[in-house]
Design a protein around this motif. Structure first.
Motif, PDB file in Angstrom:
ATOM      1  N   ILE A   1      -1.696  10.350   2.534  1.00  0.00           N
ATOM      2  CA  ILE A   1      -3.002  10.387   3.187  1.00  0.00           C
ATOM      3  C   ILE A   1      -3.945  11.227   2.330  1.00  0.00           C
ATOM      4  O   ILE A   1      -3.500  12.143   1.627  1.00  0.00           O
TER       5      ILE A   1
ATOM      6  N   GLU B   1     -10.146   6.036   2.211  1.00  0.00           N
ATOM      7  CA  GLU B   1      -9.435   4.753   2.210  1.00  0.00           C
ATOM      8  C   GLU B   1      -8.540   4.685   0.975  1.00  0.00           C
ATOM      9  O   GLU B   1      -8.989   4.933  -0.143  1.00  0.00           O
TER      10      GLU B   1
ATOM     11  N   LYS C   1      -1.110   3.151   2.104  1.00  0.00           N
ATOM     12  CA  LYS C   1      -1.241   3.113   3.564  1.00  0.00           C
ATOM     13  C   LYS C   1       0.075   2.690   4.216  1.00  0.00           C
ATOM     14  O   LYS C   1       0.406   3.137   5.315  1.00  0.00           O
TER      15      LYS C   1
ATOM     16  N   ARG D   1       2.775   5.258   5.718  1.00  0.00           N
ATOM     17  CA  ARG D   1       2.581   6.015   6.965  1.00  0.00           C
ATOM     18  C   ARG D   1       3.745   5.754   7.918  1.00  0.00           C
ATOM     19  O   ARG D   1       4.154   4.622   8.128  1.00  0.00           O
TER      20      ARG D   1
END
Length: 147
Positions: free
Chosen positions: A27, A116, A122, A125
Motif C-alpha cells: 500500500i 493508486e 493491489k 492485499r
C-alpha cells in the motif's frame, strides 16, 4: 500539495517490484501534505526475514535499473525485520509481518490519500491474513497432517 510525478513513478516501480517478490499487503500513501521531508510512503511486508531482504533487494535493483534512483539511506538491514529505503522523494518500508502488525503504520497514515498502485501490487492485499490462516491450519493439523 500532492506527490510529484517522479514520486508516483518511483512508488509504482517499487510496488511492482515488491509484488513480483510476493510481498504482502502493499500500500502507498501520499504524505506530502503532512510531511515536508518526503512525498510518499510505500508499505509492504513478508512472513520471514529472508523474504524481507529479497523484496528490499528487488526494489533497490529495479529502481536503480529502470529509473536511475539510489536510496540515500538504507536502515534495518542486519535483522531484516524492518528495512527502510529512503529515496528522498519516497520512503519504502518493508517489514516482517509481525512488525507490520505491531507498529501498524497504516493506522498512523490512514488520513493521507492512498496512491493508486499497479494491479499486481493491489492483488497483494489480504495476503498476510491468508498466510496466517494457512499457517495456523497447518500447525493445528499436527506433524502427520491429522486434525
Amino acid at each position: 500539495m500532492t506527490a510529484t510525478d517522479r514520486s508516483i513513478e518511483l512508488i509504482n516501480a517499487a510496488a511492482q517490484a515488491a509484488a513480483d517478490k510476493l510481498a504482502h499487503d502493499v500500500i502507498a500513501y501520499d504524505v506530502s501534505d503532512v510531511l515536508s521531508i518526503t512525498d510518499a510512503f510505500l508499505l509492504a511486508s513478508a512472513p520471514n526475514d529472508r523474504q524481507v531482504k529479497s523484496i528490499v533487494d528487488e526494489i533497490e535493483e529495479r529502481l536503480l535499473k529502470e529509473l536511475g534512483a539510489k536510496p540515500v539511506r538504507r536502515e534495518g538491514d542486519r535483522d531484516a525485520r524492518w528495512v527502510l529505503l529512503d529515496y528522498v522523494d519516497i520512503v519504502v518500508h518493508v517489514q516482517h509481518s509481525e512488525e507490520r502488525v505491531f507498529y501498524a503504520l497504516e493506522r498512523l497514515w490512514k488520513d493521507c490519500p492512498e496512491i493508486e498502485l499497479p494491479a499486481d501490487a493491489k492483488a497483494t492485499r489480504g495476503k498476510a491474513a491468508e498466510h496466517t490462516r494457512l499457517q495456523a491450519a497447518e500447525e493445528a493439523a499436527g506433524p502427520d497432517g491429522d486434525w
